[in-house]
Design an enzyme around this catalytic site. Sequence first.
Site: not given
Length: 135
Positions: A64, A67, A85, A89
């Site tokens: 995470d 990226d 993203d 998440d």
Amino acid sequence: MLNKIREKTEPYFERLGKALGNVIPHPRVWSISGLTFAFFAAYGFYVKVPFYAGILILISGFFDIVDGAVARSLGKAGPKGAFLDSNLDRISELVIYVGILMGGYVEPVLVFLVASFSLLVSYARAVSYTHLRAH
């Protein structure tokens, strides 16, 4: 406080993002890998191996972090990627919460509360961003 930590660690993550971007040059691969490890972590909680599930959560969190660094270092950062993203998440978090619930570690009402507050983070961020841009 988090901004101070971010300022100090950002150069390190930018270098890491460049290096990892040379290995796998698409940020979505890193994002999806984080989600995949979140599923593995959830399964680890479900089958009652919390130590390994915790390690898998750390790996998921690493992906995470990476990226975004990969996206910035390759000049691929943008609102679509940030949107994807952010949603991945939240899905990762919820999957892990379900694994904890299915493993019987906590009462369902606690998972419901934690999941609700987790989802509020994105909502609060969106509302505050919209509000701040309007003024």
